[in-house]
Motif scaffolding. Structure first.
Motif, PDB file in Angstrom:
ATOM      1  N   ARG A 229      47.293 -24.958  16.482  1.00 51.82           N
ATOM      2  CA  ARG A 229      47.896 -24.115  15.456  1.00 51.82           C
ATOM      3  C   ARG A 229      46.838 -23.424  14.601  1.00 51.82           C
ATOM      4  N   ASP A 230      45.743 -24.104  14.317  1.00 54.62           N
ATOM      5  CA  ASP A 230      44.684 -23.499  13.500  1.00 54.62           C
ATOM      6  C   ASP A 230      44.108 -22.263  14.185  1.00 54.62           C
TER       7      ASP A 230
ATOM      8  N   GLU B  33      45.537 -13.837  11.480  1.00 54.72           N
ATOM      9  CA  GLU B  33      44.848 -13.223  10.341  1.00 54.72           C
ATOM     10  C   GLU B  33      43.962 -12.076  10.805  1.00 54.72           C
TER      11      GLU B  33
ATOM     12  N   CYS C 140      52.644 -20.271  18.359  1.00 51.35           N
ATOM     13  CA  CYS C 140      52.509 -21.737  18.316  1.00 51.35           C
ATOM     14  C   CYS C 140      53.355 -22.436  19.377  1.00 51.35           C
TER      15      CYS C 140
ATOM     16  N   LEU D 128      46.548 -19.455  13.590  1.00 50.09           N
ATOM     17  CA  LEU D 128      46.452 -18.922  12.230  1.00 50.09           C
ATOM     18  C   LEU D 128      45.260 -17.978  12.089  1.00 50.09           C
ATOM     19  N   GLU D 129      44.142 -18.376  12.652  1.00 49.71           N
ATOM     20  CA  GLU D 129      42.937 -17.549  12.595  1.00 49.71           C
ATOM     21  C   GLU D 129      43.121 -16.242  13.358  1.00 49.71           C
TER      22      GLU D 129
ATOM     23  N   ILE E 191      53.216 -16.100  14.045  1.00 49.93           N
ATOM     24  CA  ILE E 191      52.584 -17.426  14.043  1.00 49.93           C
ATOM     25  C   ILE E 191      53.454 -18.431  14.782  1.00 49.93           C
TER      26      ILE E 191
END
Length: 203
Positions: free
Chosen positions: A91-92, A99, A85, A95-96, A81
């Motif tokens: 950033r979202d 995952e 970044c 994260l997605e 992550i």
């Protein structure tokens, strides 16, 4: 400014331009034509956000970069992550994406933990060192709890002790304390250390 020094400065700025520092490029073009004023010198050392623009990867470009990163080495989720970044726009989105990569097993904290355990044992490190390194990577040590439990740490510590100090069980308090400190530094538990330094060859 001498020709040699000027050439080195250009090389440095060229490297910086590869990371998209357009403002720095403009600054260098100006300084190549005239002696820097106080303001331009100050701008060279400016640490504002404008001087640290990220490439701003999104969508397929971000995904491609993530796969390229994972083909080189295993990354813990938290590490990946932060790595992405540095170059991503959002950033979202990172994260997605991470995952998703984790669900599809392209990224695996389990593999990171198992690889760490194996490599650290080869280096003669004890469980405390291994747990600390996993914690630094934000990887749950519970992922390898069974492997940690099944490892013969006394044998691991004994092998290290013999390699460094020999097989003889010393009665010298100073030497014994030295052996204890050595194995503690390596990350072994005290009860494991006592058993290891007191183990005789016939045991």
């Amino acid at each position: 400014m001498s020709e040699a020094k000027f050439s080195k400065l250009l090389d440095y700025e060229t490297l910086k331009q590869q990371f998209g520092d357009a403002d720095d490029q403009a600054t260098q073009q100006n300084t190549s034509k005239q002696k820097p004023t106080f303001d331009s010198e100050e701008r060279l050392f400016d640490t504002s956000d404008d001087e640290k623009k990220k490439p701003g990867l999104t969508g397929s470009r971000l995904r491609s970069y993530a796969f390229a990163v994972l083909t080189r080495k295993e990354y813990a989720k938290a590490e990946l992550i932060e790595k992405l970044c540095l170059y991503a726009e959002d950033r979202d989105e990172v994260l997605e994406l991470v995952e998703e990569l984790s669900r599809e097993n392209y990224q695996s904290d389990q593999r990171v933990a198992e690889t760490m355990l194996s490599s650290q044992k080869r280096k003669g490190k004890g469980p405390n060192q291994i747990k600390m390194k996993l914690k630094n990577k934000k990887v749950d040590t519970a992922l390898i709890a069974e492997e940690l439990k099944e490892t013969d740490w006394v044998q691991q510590a004994y092998a290290l002790k013999v390699k460094k100090y020999g097989a003889e069980v010393t009665k010298d308090p100073k030497l014994k304390a030295k052996q204890i400190r050595f194995l503690m530094y390596r990350g072994f538990e005290m009860d494991t250390i006592i058993k290891a330094i007191n183990r005789k060859v016939e045991d």
